[in-house]
Design a protein around this motif. Sequence first.
Motif, PDB file in Angstrom:
ATOM      1  N   PHE A 220       0.831  -1.205   0.000  1.00  0.00           N
ATOM      2  CA  PHE A 220       0.000   0.000   0.000  1.00  0.00           C
ATOM      3  C   PHE A 220       0.866   1.255   0.000  1.00  0.00           C
ATOM      4  CE2 PHE A 220      -2.332   3.236   2.595  1.00  0.00           C
ATOM      5  CZ  PHE A 220      -3.268   3.586   1.627  1.00  0.00           C
ATOM      6  N   SER A 221       1.905   1.292   0.823  1.00  0.00           N
ATOM      7  CA  SER A 221       2.782   2.456   0.904  1.00  0.00           C
ATOM      8  C   SER A 221       3.502   2.702  -0.416  1.00  0.00           C
ATOM      9  CB  SER A 221       3.807   2.271   2.036  1.00  0.00           C
ATOM     10  OG  SER A 221       3.166   2.162   3.284  1.00  0.00           O
ATOM     11  N   LEU A 222       3.973   1.633  -1.034  1.00  0.00           N
ATOM     12  CA  LEU A 222       4.660   1.767  -2.319  1.00  0.00           C
ATOM     13  C   LEU A 222       3.693   2.237  -3.396  1.00  0.00           C
ATOM     14  CD1 LEU A 222       7.247   1.416  -3.964  1.00  0.00           C
ATOM     15  CD2 LEU A 222       6.639  -0.996  -4.273  1.00  0.00           C
ATOM     16  N   TYR A 223       2.480   1.730  -3.356  1.00  0.00           N
ATOM     17  CA  TYR A 223       1.463   2.160  -4.320  1.00  0.00           C
ATOM     18  C   TYR A 223       1.241   3.665  -4.217  1.00  0.00           C
ATOM     19  CZ  TYR A 223      -2.986   2.515  -6.801  1.00  0.00           C
ATOM     20  OH  TYR A 223      -3.977   2.879  -7.675  1.00  0.00           O
ATOM     21  N   LEU A 224       1.061   4.167  -3.005  1.00  0.00           N
ATOM     22  CA  LEU A 224       0.850   5.604  -2.803  1.00  0.00           C
ATOM     23  C   LEU A 224       2.025   6.408  -3.340  1.00  0.00           C
ATOM     24  CD1 LEU A 224      -0.689   5.875   0.781  1.00  0.00           C
ATOM     25  CD2 LEU A 224      -1.848   6.146  -1.414  1.00  0.00           C
ATOM     26  N   LYS A 225       3.215   5.964  -3.040  1.00  0.00           N
ATOM     27  CA  LYS A 225       4.420   6.667  -3.485  1.00  0.00           C
ATOM     28  C   LYS A 225       4.460   6.782  -5.007  1.00  0.00           C
ATOM     29  CE  LYS A 225       9.474   6.285  -3.409  1.00  0.00           C
ATOM     30  NZ  LYS A 225      10.624   5.446  -2.946  1.00  0.00           N
TER      31      LYS A 225
ATOM     32  N   GLN B  87       1.950   6.821  -7.099  1.00  0.00           N
ATOM     33  CA  GLN B  87       0.848   7.584  -7.699  1.00  0.00           C
ATOM     34  C   GLN B  87       1.121   9.078  -7.679  1.00  0.00           C
ATOM     35  OE1 GLN B  87      -1.048   5.322  -9.210  1.00  0.00           O
ATOM     36  NE2 GLN B  87       0.276   3.985  -7.967  1.00  0.00           N
ATOM     37  N   GLY B  88       2.034   9.518  -6.831  1.00  0.00           N
ATOM     38  CA  GLY B  88       2.348  10.942  -6.757  1.00  0.00           C
ATOM     39  C   GLY B  88       1.242  11.724  -6.070  1.00  0.00           C
ATOM     40  N   GLU B  89       1.303  13.031  -6.212  1.00  0.00           N
ATOM     41  CA  GLU B  89       0.290  13.892  -5.597  1.00  0.00           C
ATOM     42  C   GLU B  89      -1.010  13.853  -6.410  1.00  0.00           C
ATOM     43  OE1 GLU B  89       0.419  15.203  -2.796  1.00  0.00           O
ATOM     44  OE2 GLU B  89       2.545  15.072  -2.346  1.00  0.00           O
ATOM     45  N   PRO B  90      -2.149  14.010  -5.732  1.00  0.00           N
ATOM     46  CA  PRO B  90      -2.335  14.303  -4.301  1.00  0.00           C
ATOM     47  C   PRO B  90      -2.417  13.071  -3.410  1.00  0.00           C
ATOM     48  CG  PRO B  90      -4.444  14.389  -5.390  1.00  0.00           C
ATOM     49  CD  PRO B  90      -3.434  14.066  -6.467  1.00  0.00           C
ATOM     50  N   PHE B  91      -2.173  11.873  -3.979  1.00  0.00           N
ATOM     51  CA  PHE B  91      -2.350  10.648  -3.201  1.00  0.00           C
ATOM     52  C   PHE B  91      -1.325  10.519  -2.079  1.00  0.00           C
ATOM     53  CE2 PHE B  91      -4.434   9.869  -7.224  1.00  0.00           C
ATOM     54  CZ  PHE B  91      -5.617   9.269  -6.829  1.00  0.00           C
ATOM     55  N   SER B  92      -0.108  10.997  -2.316  1.00  0.00           N
ATOM     56  CA  SER B  92       0.932  10.875  -1.305  1.00  0.00           C
ATOM     57  C   SER B  92       0.615  11.666  -0.043  1.00  0.00           C
ATOM     58  CB  SER B  92       2.282  11.329  -1.878  1.00  0.00           C
ATOM     59  OG  SER B  92       2.650  10.527  -2.979  1.00  0.00           O
ATOM     60  N   SER B  93      -0.003  12.824  -0.214  1.00  0.00           N
ATOM     61  CA  SER B  93      -0.252  13.711   0.929  1.00  0.00           C
ATOM     62  C   SER B  93      -1.691  13.678   1.442  1.00  0.00           C
ATOM     63  CB  SER B  93       0.110  15.157   0.556  1.00  0.00           C
ATOM     64  OG  SER B  93      -0.682  15.601  -0.534  1.00  0.00           O
TER      65      SER B  93
ATOM     66  N   CYS C  76      -8.166   7.764  -0.218  1.00  0.00           N
ATOM     67  CA  CYS C  76      -8.150   6.299  -0.189  1.00  0.00           C
ATOM     68  C   CYS C  76      -9.140   5.721   0.818  1.00  0.00           C
ATOM     69  CB  CYS C  76      -6.743   5.793   0.116  1.00  0.00           C
ATOM     70  SG  CYS C  76      -5.499   6.358  -1.067  1.00  0.00           S
ATOM     71  N   ASN C  77     -10.027   6.550   1.310  1.00  0.00           N
ATOM     72  CA  ASN C  77     -11.057   6.054   2.222  1.00  0.00           C
ATOM     73  C   ASN C  77     -11.903   5.012   1.491  1.00  0.00           C
ATOM     74  OD1 ASN C  77     -13.432   5.695   3.761  1.00  0.00           O
ATOM     75  ND2 ASN C  77     -13.193   7.707   4.683  1.00  0.00           N
ATOM     76  N   PRO C  78     -11.944   3.777   1.973  1.00  0.00           N
ATOM     77  CA  PRO C  78     -12.624   2.710   1.227  1.00  0.00           C
ATOM     78  C   PRO C  78     -14.120   2.601   1.494  1.00  0.00           C
ATOM     79  CG  PRO C  78     -11.548   1.789   3.135  1.00  0.00           C
ATOM     80  CD  PRO C  78     -11.232   3.280   3.150  1.00  0.00           C
TER      81      PRO C  78
ATOM     82  N   THR D  43      -7.806   8.543 -15.323  1.00  0.00           N
ATOM     83  CA  THR D  43      -6.567   8.199 -14.636  1.00  0.00           C
ATOM     84  C   THR D  43      -6.707   8.375 -13.130  1.00  0.00           C
ATOM     85  OG1 THR D  43      -5.184   8.749 -16.545  1.00  0.00           O
ATOM     86  CG2 THR D  43      -4.129   8.812 -14.381  1.00  0.00           C
ATOM     87  N   PHE D  44      -7.285   9.491 -12.722  1.00  0.00           N
ATOM     88  CA  PHE D  44      -7.453   9.764 -11.297  1.00  0.00           C
ATOM     89  C   PHE D  44      -8.320   8.692 -10.648  1.00  0.00           C
ATOM     90  CE2 PHE D  44      -9.733  11.556  -7.694  1.00  0.00           C
ATOM     91  CZ  PHE D  44      -8.689  12.134  -6.955  1.00  0.00           C
ATOM     92  N   LYS D  45      -9.431   8.338 -11.287  1.00  0.00           N
ATOM     93  CA  LYS D  45     -10.336   7.349 -10.716  1.00  0.00           C
ATOM     94  C   LYS D  45      -9.691   5.962 -10.643  1.00  0.00           C
ATOM     95  CE  LYS D  45     -14.050   9.694  -9.732  1.00  0.00           C
ATOM     96  NZ  LYS D  45     -14.518   9.795  -8.313  1.00  0.00           N
ATOM     97  N   LYS D  46      -8.873   5.635 -11.628  1.00  0.00           N
ATOM     98  CA  LYS D  46      -8.167   4.356 -11.594  1.00  0.00           C
ATOM     99  C   LYS D  46      -7.201   4.310 -10.407  1.00  0.00           C
ATOM    100  CE  LYS D  46      -8.306   3.277 -16.556  1.00  0.00           C
ATOM    101  NZ  LYS D  46      -7.526   3.105 -17.799  1.00  0.00           N
ATOM    102  N   LYS D  47      -6.466   5.401 -10.232  1.00  0.00           N
ATOM    103  CA  LYS D  47      -5.530   5.458  -9.105  1.00  0.00           C
ATOM    104  C   LYS D  47      -6.277   5.408  -7.780  1.00  0.00           C
ATOM    105  CE  LYS D  47      -1.784   8.021 -11.372  1.00  0.00           C
ATOM    106  NZ  LYS D  47      -0.917   9.228 -11.302  1.00  0.00           N
ATOM    107  N   GLN D  48      -7.394   6.121  -7.713  1.00  0.00           N
ATOM    108  CA  GLN D  48      -8.155   6.169  -6.469  1.00  0.00           C
ATOM    109  C   GLN D  48      -8.771   4.810  -6.139  1.00  0.00           C
ATOM    110  OE1 GLN D  48     -11.661   8.731  -6.341  1.00  0.00           O
ATOM    111  NE2 GLN D  48     -11.288   9.117  -4.163  1.00  0.00           N
ATOM    112  N   GLN D  49      -9.325   4.156  -7.126  1.00  0.00           N
ATOM    113  CA  GLN D  49      -9.913   2.843  -6.873  1.00  0.00           C
ATOM    114  C   GLN D  49      -8.860   1.866  -6.363  1.00  0.00           C
ATOM    115  OE1 GLN D  49     -12.819   1.353  -9.703  1.00  0.00           O
ATOM    116  NE2 GLN D  49     -12.048  -0.729  -9.492  1.00  0.00           N
TER     117      GLN D  49
END
Length: 211
Positions: free
Chosen positions: A63-68, A70-76, A82-84, A179-185
Amino acid sequence: MKFVPAGVVPFVALLLLQRRPVAGRALLVTGSGCPSHALCRSNVQEQTRRQVAMLNATAQELFSLYLKCQGEPFSSESDKLCNPSGIFFPAFRVNRTSERKEVMVAMYKLFAFLNASLGNITRDQEELNPMAKELLERLHNTTKTTRGLISNLTCLLCKNYNIFQVDVRYGDSSKGKSTFKKKQQGCQVLRKYVQVIGQAARVLLPHLSPS
């Protein structure tokens, strides 16, 4: 010939479908349709224990590597993005006092769903982050472990309870999404995975302890 109701998906078909992130439902059925018990390895319980323990040990790192990657804004803003709560994830209502059969069925549903979701995430990351070699390797390794676990759970359910069809529901495909929705899902599923795998390990491992 055994009659199979419409909408029921045998284990073999489920194993073939696990890379397809679709919504499918099948009924829990017991009967004479299980394949030969000889398909089970002698150490199937110990192997299943190791697979669950490995997934539990590596979930947070994935999970941590995935966030890293994806870049911003997912990292911060991972807590928000990422609320499921807004996605489907199999309910996991068993505990250590649940019947072993009930635990095994719940585990199958969970990991069949996870395997399909990992296929979704991996496909998207191969498209969006083809140079993220470490992430892709971890996704592939997690998928490989999950498939092996599903195979062992299939064997145990057939051998011990003569169950060869299980109600399985899969999540939504990310195909066609932005792209954003794919990363978020992806981050929502992995965030929930981190939360659930620890509970799954605590519940399942005692049921697989040597007598």
